[in-house]
Design a protein around this motif. Sequence first.
Motif, PDB file in Angstrom:
ATOM      1  N   VAL A   1      -1.322  -2.097   8.656  1.00 29.18           N
ATOM      2  CA  VAL A   1      -0.625  -3.565   8.918  1.00 29.18           C
ATOM      3  C   VAL A   1       0.653  -3.498   8.465  1.00 29.18           C
ATOM      4  O   VAL A   1       0.935  -3.272   7.361  1.00 29.18           O
ATOM      5  N   ALA A   2       1.421  -3.640   9.598  1.00 28.07           N
ATOM      6  CA  ALA A   2       2.840  -3.745   9.218  1.00 28.07           C
ATOM      7  C   ALA A   2       3.162  -5.162   8.381  1.00 28.07           C
ATOM      8  O   ALA A   2       2.743  -6.195   8.604  1.00 28.07           O
TER       9      ALA A   2
ATOM     10  N   VAL B   1      -1.468  -2.802   3.824  1.00 25.47           N
ATOM     11  CA  VAL B   1      -0.272  -3.639   4.297  1.00 25.47           C
ATOM     12  C   VAL B   1       1.032  -2.713   3.773  1.00 25.47           C
ATOM     13  O   VAL B   1       1.274  -2.688   2.653  1.00 25.47           O
ATOM     14  N   ALA B   2       2.104  -2.368   4.729  1.00 19.88           N
ATOM     15  CA  ALA B   2       3.288  -1.732   4.368  1.00 19.88           C
ATOM     16  C   ALA B   2       4.203  -1.818   5.315  1.00 19.88           C
ATOM     17  O   ALA B   2       3.756  -2.164   6.436  1.00 19.88           O
ATOM     18  N   SER B   3       5.485  -1.459   5.126  1.00 17.48           N
ATOM     19  CA  SER B   3       6.531  -1.475   6.204  1.00 17.48           C
ATOM     20  C   SER B   3       6.039  -0.548   7.344  1.00 17.48           C
ATOM     21  O   SER B   3       5.180   0.353   7.104  1.00 17.48           O
ATOM     22  N   GLU B   4       6.746  -0.797   8.566  1.00 17.81           N
ATOM     23  CA  GLU B   4       6.459  -0.040   9.721  1.00 17.81           C
ATOM     24  C   GLU B   4       6.771   1.463   9.460  1.00 17.81           C
ATOM     25  O   GLU B   4       6.189   2.515   9.735  1.00 17.81           O
ATOM     26  N   GLY B   5       7.824   1.575   8.478  1.00 20.09           N
ATOM     27  CA  GLY B   5       8.149   3.067   8.194  1.00 20.09           C
ATOM     28  C   GLY B   5       7.373   3.856   7.314  1.00 20.09           C
ATOM     29  O   GLY B   5       7.523   5.019   7.292  1.00 20.09           O
TER      30      GLY B   5
ATOM     31  N   ALA C   1       0.682  -1.323  -0.129  1.00 21.26           N
ATOM     32  CA  ALA C   1       0.029  -0.112   0.051  1.00 21.26           C
ATOM     33  C   ALA C   1       0.720   1.184   0.112  1.00 21.26           C
ATOM     34  O   ALA C   1       0.418   2.325  -0.276  1.00 21.26           O
ATOM     35  N   GLY C   2       2.035   1.417   0.222  1.00 18.55           N
ATOM     36  CA  GLY C   2       3.070   2.561   0.260  1.00 18.55           C
ATOM     37  C   GLY C   2       3.622   2.673  -0.927  1.00 18.55           C
ATOM     38  O   GLY C   2       4.077   3.935  -1.287  1.00 18.55           O
TER      39      GLY C   2
END
Length: 305
Positions: A191-192, A174-178, A152-153
Amino acid sequence: MPKAYVFTRYGGPETEAFVDVDRPSPGPGQLLVAVHAAGVNPVDWKQRTGYRRPGESDERAFPVVFGNEVSGVVEEIGDGVEGFAVGDVVFGIALAGGYTEYTLVPAAVAAHKPAELSHPVAATLPVAASTAYDGVRQLDLPSGATLLVTGAGGGVGAAAVQIARAFGLRVVGVASEGKKDFVESLGADHVASGPGWAERARASAPDAVYDLVGGQVLAEAAELLTDRTKLITAGAPEEDVRRLGGARVARARNAAVLEEVARLVLKGDLDPHITETFPLDRAGDALRTVEEGHARGKTVIGVTR
């Protein structure tokens, strides 16, 4: 002679180079466009590795100019073209690559650029935003349904989140925590990604999945659905998703979709989130940003004139 950023054979970044190319001449149904901006997409570097879109089979003649989406000004028109004239400002899908000063664009996949849109913004729409739009429309979910978007990023993912929200859907990204803050700014629940992501997403009970990652992520996403016909991907080969009961995004690739995504931008429902713009002479750096997964939103190449 016009400059272009190309790959000279299939492989990695070592195959990339700047070359002088002949200014192309438009054939029937084509526009010659002086490029002002080109969008950068994952498919660009994937094509360098030998990737073919579904339905593509022709062997490429090297060198191949990178890039698939552009915005610019019509310099010449080919036979049979209607609705366009020399001097028109357009955006569309590049037939002969976009990381260059001049390219060919089939009139069927070109649209007039609204004056309110900049060239860089318009150049992000023909591939990334249009792919997002086609996928959300393909799922045909009722207002209030929940759509889970993997990746999603990125450029397509960020557009898919926003378009789905404009259609009245709840979105889980859903994408990285960053990229948490970025994904949430688009209107999605974050969601990480990484190990265990599917279990973290299970509580959201998605009605559909729009996958932009492929591989194991696609397989794990499929397990979250009871109706696998609501599983689509733009990040995996068709055979992979069909084995799971889903389908590839069916791309419309027409002017009507280009006009619709431009309208969404003008309404404020879609922001391409251009995070980096590179000059043409740094096209390799632009491509590395996307290939290495650092891009958040869209990366654009600007052609100075």
